[in-house]
Design a protein around this motif. Structure first.
Motif, PDB file in Angstrom:
ATOM      1  N   VAL A 206      49.907   3.250  42.020  1.00 39.15           N
ATOM      2  CA  VAL A 206      50.804   2.657  43.008  1.00 39.15           C
ATOM      3  C   VAL A 206      50.061   2.435  44.319  1.00 39.15           C
ATOM      4  N   VAL A 207      50.212   1.251  44.868  1.00 41.38           N
ATOM      5  CA  VAL A 207      49.619   0.922  46.166  1.00 41.38           C
ATOM      6  C   VAL A 207      50.707   0.298  47.034  1.00 41.38           C
ATOM      7  N   GLY A 208      50.418   0.121  48.304  1.00 38.51           N
ATOM      8  CA  GLY A 208      51.368  -0.539  49.189  1.00 38.51           C
ATOM      9  C   GLY A 208      51.137  -2.034  49.191  1.00 38.51           C
ATOM     10  N   ILE A 209      52.217  -2.795  49.068  1.00 39.74           N
ATOM     11  CA  ILE A 209      52.122  -4.251  49.164  1.00 39.74           C
ATOM     12  C   ILE A 209      52.834  -4.679  50.446  1.00 39.74           C
TER      13      ILE A 209
ATOM     14  N   THR B 178      40.842   7.292  40.688  1.00 41.92           N
ATOM     15  CA  THR B 178      41.377   5.931  40.713  1.00 41.92           C
ATOM     16  C   THR B 178      41.046   5.259  42.042  1.00 41.92           C
ATOM     17  N   LEU B 179      40.552   4.043  41.973  1.00 42.80           N
ATOM     18  CA  LEU B 179      40.168   3.294  43.175  1.00 42.80           C
ATOM     19  C   LEU B 179      41.355   2.452  43.652  1.00 42.80           C
ATOM     20  N   ARG B 180      42.304   3.129  44.285  1.00 40.11           N
ATOM     21  CA  ARG B 180      43.521   2.447  44.728  1.00 40.11           C
ATOM     22  C   ARG B 180      43.241   1.388  45.782  1.00 40.11           C
ATOM     23  N   ARG B 181      42.218   1.628  46.593  1.00 41.81           N
ATOM     24  CA  ARG B 181      41.932   0.675  47.668  1.00 41.81           C
ATOM     25  C   ARG B 181      41.559  -0.701  47.111  1.00 41.81           C
ATOM     26  N   VAL B 182      40.906  -0.716  45.951  1.00 37.04           N
ATOM     27  CA  VAL B 182      40.536  -1.996  45.331  1.00 37.04           C
ATOM     28  C   VAL B 182      41.794  -2.773  44.961  1.00 37.04           C
ATOM     29  N   LEU B 183      42.730  -2.103  44.306  1.00 34.19           N
ATOM     30  CA  LEU B 183      43.966  -2.770  43.913  1.00 34.19           C
ATOM     31  C   LEU B 183      44.798  -3.163  45.128  1.00 34.19           C
ATOM     32  N   ARG B 184      44.787  -2.308  46.159  1.00 35.76           N
ATOM     33  CA  ARG B 184      45.533  -2.634  47.373  1.00 35.76           C
ATOM     34  C   ARG B 184      44.986  -3.905  48.021  1.00 35.76           C
ATOM     35  N   GLU B 185      43.674  -4.022  48.067  1.00 34.89           N
ATOM     36  CA  GLU B 185      43.075  -5.239  48.636  1.00 34.89           C
ATOM     37  C   GLU B 185      43.442  -6.472  47.831  1.00 34.89           C
ATOM     38  N   LEU B 186      43.456  -6.339  46.506  1.00 35.06           N
ATOM     39  CA  LEU B 186      43.787  -7.489  45.656  1.00 35.06           C
ATOM     40  C   LEU B 186      45.211  -7.986  45.925  1.00 35.06           C
ATOM     41  N   VAL B 187      46.179  -7.056  46.024  1.00 34.10           N
ATOM     42  CA  VAL B 187      47.556  -7.512  46.244  1.00 34.10           C
ATOM     43  C   VAL B 187      47.756  -8.002  47.676  1.00 34.10           C
ATOM     44  N   GLU B 188      47.068  -7.387  48.636  1.00 36.19           N
ATOM     45  CA  GLU B 188      47.179  -7.877  50.014  1.00 36.19           C
ATOM     46  C   GLU B 188      46.612  -9.282  50.135  1.00 36.19           C
ATOM     47  N   ASN B 189      45.496  -9.533  49.452  1.00 34.03           N
ATOM     48  CA  ASN B 189      44.935 -10.888  49.452  1.00 34.03           C
ATOM     49  C   ASN B 189      45.883 -11.869  48.772  1.00 34.03           C
TER      50      ASN B 189
ATOM     51  N   PHE C 192      43.506 -15.449  46.245  1.00 32.70           N
ATOM     52  CA  PHE C 192      43.289 -14.795  44.954  1.00 32.70           C
ATOM     53  C   PHE C 192      41.817 -14.540  44.653  1.00 32.70           C
ATOM     54  N   ASP C 193      40.936 -15.392  45.156  1.00 38.48           N
ATOM     55  CA  ASP C 193      39.518 -15.285  44.806  1.00 38.48           C
ATOM     56  C   ASP C 193      38.693 -14.561  45.861  1.00 38.48           C
ATOM     57  N   LYS C 194      39.331 -14.087  46.911  1.00 37.12           N
ATOM     58  CA  LYS C 194      38.592 -13.410  47.967  1.00 37.12           C
ATOM     59  C   LYS C 194      37.960 -12.128  47.444  1.00 37.12           C
TER      60      LYS C 194
ATOM     61  N   VAL D  62      39.609  -8.024  35.528  1.00 36.78           N
ATOM     62  CA  VAL D  62      40.862  -7.994  34.773  1.00 36.78           C
ATOM     63  C   VAL D  62      42.044  -7.847  35.729  1.00 36.78           C
ATOM     64  N   ALA D  63      41.912  -6.921  36.678  1.00 35.60           N
ATOM     65  CA  ALA D  63      42.988  -6.702  37.653  1.00 35.60           C
ATOM     66  C   ALA D  63      43.244  -7.959  38.470  1.00 35.60           C
ATOM     67  N   ARG D  64      42.164  -8.659  38.865  1.00 35.36           N
ATOM     68  CA  ARG D  64      42.316  -9.880  39.658  1.00 35.36           C
ATOM     69  C   ARG D  64      43.110 -10.935  38.891  1.00 35.36           C
ATOM     70  N   GLU D  65      42.818 -11.100  37.603  1.00 33.46           N
ATOM     71  CA  GLU D  65      43.531 -12.087  36.795  1.00 33.46           C
ATOM     72  C   GLU D  65      45.001 -11.707  36.615  1.00 33.46           C
ATOM     73  N   LYS D  66      45.256 -10.403  36.440  1.00 30.20           N
ATOM     74  CA  LYS D  66      46.638  -9.949  36.303  1.00 30.20           C
ATOM     75  C   LYS D  66      47.437 -10.208  37.590  1.00 30.20           C
ATOM     76  N   VAL D  67      46.823  -9.909  38.725  1.00 34.68           N
ATOM     77  CA  VAL D  67      47.476 -10.142  40.013  1.00 34.68           C
ATOM     78  C   VAL D  67      47.764 -11.627  40.200  1.00 34.68           C
TER      79      VAL D  67
END
Length: 712
Positions: free
Chosen positions: A582-585, A651-662, A668-670, A686-691
């Motif tokens: 879980v991350v913050g969006i 778990t690298l939550r910061r990576v996923l948080r950055e993806l959803v914030e972008n 999407f490609d940042k 994989v996470a980037r494509e899912k997002v």
């Protein structure tokens, strides 16, 4: 050389001349036994032999916070001054025409003292003694504040739990603080939804908890009663006990406690999912608040009115609904309602007008809700144009970062309609600090010296507040250059209002706040920078706790066997979910919302990133049941091999948080920052494509940032 601005001069004295500065502040309160000095700094040794710095404010002293909040003002001749004004649009009877008729009650200092004396006598008869804990699970009604003050009057310690919390969360806190008595109400009123019974919530919590308090005192509300009150189970009718005590002339005098004895416990989210019991020492709490409210907020005493639109379940409510206004003899507004929907987005401004409020304090979330409901500011403009906001000197914001657009908009409105020189002031603090760590101070402008407040910088949380030595360091604890970003830390000692330990957990206090920087700094868990003028800007959390509408929640999974406050643990309690992160969006209303990445346990995992409606509803129900509605998910993505981890399994939550914030901003490609310790770099792809799939098919209309990102 130009003389220092009064705010800068006060701050410098609070750090460089601690003994003389804080001794002077302490002299403004009543002491049953005066302290031997202002500050002691020493060392504590943990069970494993680890040593760390420890400090005590006003050692050797004995003080009663209740006496300083009430008896002192009555003795000074201010007994007829309004102490509490209760305003509840939700408790009123609505007319046939749909009009909301707000219920109002005013408690003078004399009346409030009498009610607190009597209830303290009741609690003493029910077995509460100095050093005991009383758990308070209440809606925003006067009885809740009376309960807090009566507990403190006996030298006991209260633990207030937000009335909207779920049974598992309540049970967890019962087991932690082991209260002698629970004080609750028959119901809360959830905005326009109506009454919500507390009886099943309390009963379920007691069924879950290992510790069983001896008594439960129930305040019966007309909207929904608690029937029957079962005496055999320790349940008592609060009003009947008070009526009996009043008829018998039963009252309790103020019981002083030692300076470092606790005045209350307040629970805050921890990174293990188990909430931490922040312990507030009595003397530092009283002295620090009695300085902060006139100096920072400009609320000086009788005649001043403060409206803090928060809840007593949160630290803001403890400090600036209850204790700080009462310590200086001012009037505090106790509000039961919502910024919108009770009945509309005019509610806050109506309260300001009717009660001639001088200082208002709320969260950016509330202002966003008002903005969404009243996009052209018609309510505030209408009340402002008839002079209804002329008493308002300042609008303070805290609980999360205030985006510059909100600050600028309300600054413009206050400039038009508020008092001369009215400001919108962002300030930064935490449950641990108990009062602002940084702010722009309004007090100097009211001291008759011709000093305007320091300039407001939208996006900044002002300058460090008295007693808090704020620094910016890198990950090794070395201070960075002015203007550079890093970890926000504080030097030892913290300001007087701040905690010095956790409830029954000295080891965790060290691990959570001191260990990272080897006892040199206290880690705030926030990241940001201090600019060339000394203003502090908070940019993000440096841990995995997210802010939802000014409420902090732990996102991470805990291996503990009992149900706790972890959002991830709630999600993975669903039988179909094998793993969750879980991350913050970003959210245009609440600042951030919890957002889940989930891997299902099924062998034939769906290819789509979007869960079916039934699954999402079931997961959402689990979160609501185990934590509460405030933690509801903003959305969820499902997929295999999309949750990045380090080689050690973190778990690298910061990576996923950055993806959803972008993604919220369409980027999407940042590129995102991926640490070299990642186990499988392909997981990020994989996470980037899912997002991307989620946002293109569903999320683009659901998630809006608080404001547009600047294009560089």
């Amino acid at each position: 050389m130009a003389p220092k601005h009064p705010q800068d001069a006060v701050y410098e004295a609070s750090i460089s001349s601690r003994e003389s500065f804080w001794t002077e502040q302490a002299s403004k309160l009543h002491w049953h036994k005066k302290p031997t000095r202002a500050l002691d700094i020493g060392t504590k040794t943990l069970k494993d032999g680890t040593k760390h710095p420890h400090w005590t404010w006003f050692p050797g002293g004995e003080i009663s916070t209740a006496y300083n909040c009430l008896d002192r003002h009555v003795a000074a001749g201010n007994g007829d001054t309004a102490a509490i004004i209760w305003d509840s649009p939700v408790a009123g009877n609505r007319g046939k025409d749909g009009d909301w008729k707000s219920v109002k009650e005013v408690y003078s200092y004399k009346k409030l003292l009498e009610e607190v004396e009597i209830l303290a006598g009741v609690l003493r008869e029910e077995g509460v003694r100095k050093g005991d804990v009383v758990l308070i699970y209440m809606p925003m009604i006067p009885a809740a504040l009376i309960a807090m003050l009566a507990t403190v009057r006996l030298g006991a310690c209260h633990a207030v739990v937000f009335g909207g919390f779920s049974s598992p969360a309540l049970a967890q806190r019962i087991d932690s603080c082991q209260p002698r008595v629970i004080m609750t109400a028959s119901c809360g009123i959830e905005g326009a939804k109506g009454a919500m019974s507390y009886k099943p919530l309390v009963h379920e919590a007691l069924k879950r908890s290992k510790f069983q308090p001896g008594k439960t005192l129930i305040w019966q509300r007309d909207q929904l009663r608690w029937d029957p009150v079962t005496k055999e189970d320790g349940e008592r009718n609060w009003q009947r006990l008070v009526k009996s005590a009043r008829n018998r002339g039963l009252k309790a005098a103020a019981v002083p406690v030692k300076s470092d004895d606790p005045v209350y416990i307040i629970y805050t989210s921890g990174t293990t999912g188990t909430p931490k019991g922040v312990l507030r020492p009595a003397a530092g709490h009283a002295v620090g608040l009695s300085l902060s409210i006139p100096h920072i907020f400009g609320v000086r005493g009788p005649g001043d009115v403060m409206f803090t639109a928060s809840d007593i379940g949160w630290v803001v409510g403890h400090s600036y609904i209850v204790y700080a206004p009462l310590l200086v003899g001012a009037t505090t507004i106790l509000f039961e309602g919502k910024p919108v929907g009770t009945p509309d987005a005019s509610t806050f401004w109506r309260i300001v007008e009717e009660n001639k409020v001088n200082v208002m304090f709320t969260a950016p979330t509330a202002l966003r809700a008002i903005k969404l409901a009243d996009g052209d500011n018609s309510f505030i403009e209408r009340i402002g144009q008839r002079g209804g906001l002329k008493s308002l000197r300042a609008l303070f914001l805290a609980g999360e970062r205030s985006e510059p657009s909100i600050v600028k908009m309300y600054a413009h409105l206050l400039e038009k309609h508020g008092a001369d020189g009215a400001k919108v002031v962002d300030n930064w603090w935490s449950s641990e600090s108990g009062s602002p760590i940084s702010s722009v101070a309004m007090g100097p402008a009211l001291e008759g010296r011709g000093h305007a407040p320091l300039p407001i910088k939208p996006g900044s949380a002002g300058k460090p507040a008295p007693g808090f030595d704020v620094r910016i360091v890198d990950d090794d604890g070395n201070e960075v250059k002015q203007g550079e970003s890093g970890n926000i830390v504080m030097g030892i000692p913290l300001g007087p209002t701040a905690f010095t330990t956790l409830w029954n957990d000295e080891d965790r206090f060290y691990r959570s706040y001191l260990k990272r920087f080897k006892g040199k700094w206290v880690d705030t868990g926030d990241a940001g920078f201090i600019d060339d003028d000394g203003y502090v800007s908070i940019m993000s959390r440096s841990d995995d706790v997210i802010n939802v509408a000014a409420h902090r929640f732990s996102t991470v999974y805990s291996s503990l066997s009992h149900v706790d406050g972890s959002i991830e643990q709630a999600i993975t309690s669903h039988p179909e979910v094998a793993e969750a992160c879980v991350v913050g969006i970003p959210d245009s209303l609440k600042g951030h919302l919890p957002f889940a990445f989930a891997t299902l346990g099924s062998h034939d995992h769906p290819h789509t990133a979007i869960p079916d409606d039934a699954l999402f509803k079931e997961v959402q129900a689990a979160v609501r049941s185990q934590i509460g509605g405030i933690a509801s998910l903003g959305g969820m993505i499902i997929g295999k091999g999309m949750i990045p981890k380090t080689r050690s399994g973190k778990t690298l939550r910061r990576v996923l948080r950055e993806l959803v914030e972008n993604a919220v901003h369409g980027d999407f490609d940042k590129e995102v920052a991926v640490p070299s310790t990642i186990e499988d770099p392909d997981v990020v792809g994989v996470a980037r494509e899912k997002v991307k799939q989620y946002f293109e098919e569903k999320g683009k209309d659901l998630h809006k940032a608080t404001e547009a990102r600047a294009k560089l």
